[in-house]
Design an enzyme around this catalytic site. Structure first.
Site, PDB file in Angstrom:
ATOM      1  N   CYS A 102      37.182  41.267  33.896  1.00 46.36           N
ATOM      2  CA  CYS A 102      37.144  41.398  32.436  1.00 46.36           C
ATOM      3  C   CYS A 102      35.812  40.868  31.921  1.00 46.36           C
ATOM      4  O   CYS A 102      35.327  39.818  32.371  1.00 46.36           O
ATOM      5  CB  CYS A 102      38.297  40.605  31.834  1.00 46.36           C
ATOM      6  N   GLU A 132      42.292  33.384  37.362  1.00 53.24           N
ATOM      7  CA  GLU A 132      41.160  33.232  36.445  1.00 53.24           C
ATOM      8  C   GLU A 132      40.639  31.802  36.467  1.00 53.24           C
ATOM      9  O   GLU A 132      39.424  31.572  36.503  1.00 53.24           O
ATOM     10  CB  GLU A 132      41.555  33.625  35.014  1.00 53.24           C
TER      11      GLU A 132
END
Length: 309
Positions: A102, A132
């Site tokens: 992302c 993440e």
């Protein structure tokens, strides 16, 4: 039943981008692997496997360790991002690396590296074990400190200078509380909130659901941190029943007894197709009608073709 589909809901731009990148690798002659779940939704993982793209995801193993399971072909970095160590190791193994990180995650990584170069240490608000957070912490495991709660802040050396940032899918309300506490106890801390816009507006929409709603459904995979945060915010700010379900298959008809007004939302990695099935099913329900309502069959061919709502 009166049903309100909360807007926005479903895919964020990072999820759309990651899925589109993965779909372009369908039916390749060389093997194609995804290093962990491309996004946290099992329906999407299964749909990509039908296209010949294999997900490598072993509980307890880091992205770096998962690379040991791949010896040839292409490897896709998931939307959650990864550290430079992962990219370097993949290339050393002769793998072609396809980056589906992302762009908001990449932005956070760049911020962290810039601040490290300026001499700061990093306080990173995130979920332990989440990919993440793993990717961010592994940039520099000695100078980046994972903050999961207020107790973690009490272990931080107050004499050093810090930048505090966060996993993009965290609750903006939890991030605010931790940042305020950090400012109280650490004299040399700067705040760089990195909750992505898609996460913020979805969470605010859940907080602002009308008081006359008497049942809330959050549709999404239990692995999805942003989905769980939506459900948590619904519980925190509303007194009605709240259910987190993966799809229409998890919805129990007993939950609807005496309910007149439902609200439905979904995590940023939830196909809109699955959420719309829930909405359509609820709309036909009549509390004064005792008939049996047939649940629709999930068409796996429609999983990858939906955008955000």
């Amino acid at each position: 039943m009166l049903v309100k589909g909360i807007v926005p809901r479903g895919y964020c731009k990072g999820v759309v981008r990651a899925i589109e990148i993965a779909k372009k690798q369908a039916h390749q002659t060389a093997p194609v692997y995804i290093l962990g779940m491309i996004v946290h939704n099992q329906y999407i993982v299964n749909a990509l496997e039908d296209l010949g793209i294999q997900t490598i995801d072993i509980k307890g193993k880091t992205r770096l360790e998962l690379l040991d399971e791949i010896n040839e072909g292409k490897v896709i970095i998931t939307a959650h991002g990864a550290s430079q160590k992962v990219f370097d190791k993949a290339k050393e193994k002769g793998l072609e690396v396809i980056d589906a990180s992302c762009l908001d995650v990449i932005k956070t990584h760049n911020l962290i590296q810039d601040k490290l170069n300026e001499g700061y240490e990093i306080l990173y608000i995130g979920k332990k074990g989440h990919p993440e957070a793993e990717g961010a912490i592994s940039i520099d495991e000695k100078r980046i400190h994972l903050i999961t709660n207020i107790d973690d802040l009490k272990t931080i050396d107050p004499t050093k200078k810090y930048v505090m940032t966060n996993q993009t899918t965290m609750s903006l309300y939890d991030v605010y509380d931790l940042c305020e506490k950090a400012k109280e106890i650490l004299p040399f801390v700067e705040i760089e909130k990195e909750t992505c816009t898609a996460t913020k507006i979805r969470q605010e929409a859940i907080k602002n659901i009308e008081d006359d709603v008497d049942i809330i459904f959050i549709v999404g995979d239990p692995h999805s941190n942003n989905t769980r945060k939506l459900a948590s915010i619904a519980h925190d700010y509303h007194t009605c029943d709240v259910y987190m379900i993966e799809s229409i298959e998890d919805l129990e008809i007993e939950w609807l007894k005496n309910k007149r007004y439902a609200a439905v939302s979904s995590g940023a990695s939830t196909p809109t197709y699955l959420t719309n099935q829930v909405i359509d099913y609820l709309k036909q329900f009549d509390i004064n009608d005792s008939k049996t309502y047939q649940k629709p069959i999930i068409d796996k061919n429609k999983i990858l073709n939906q955008k955000d709502a």
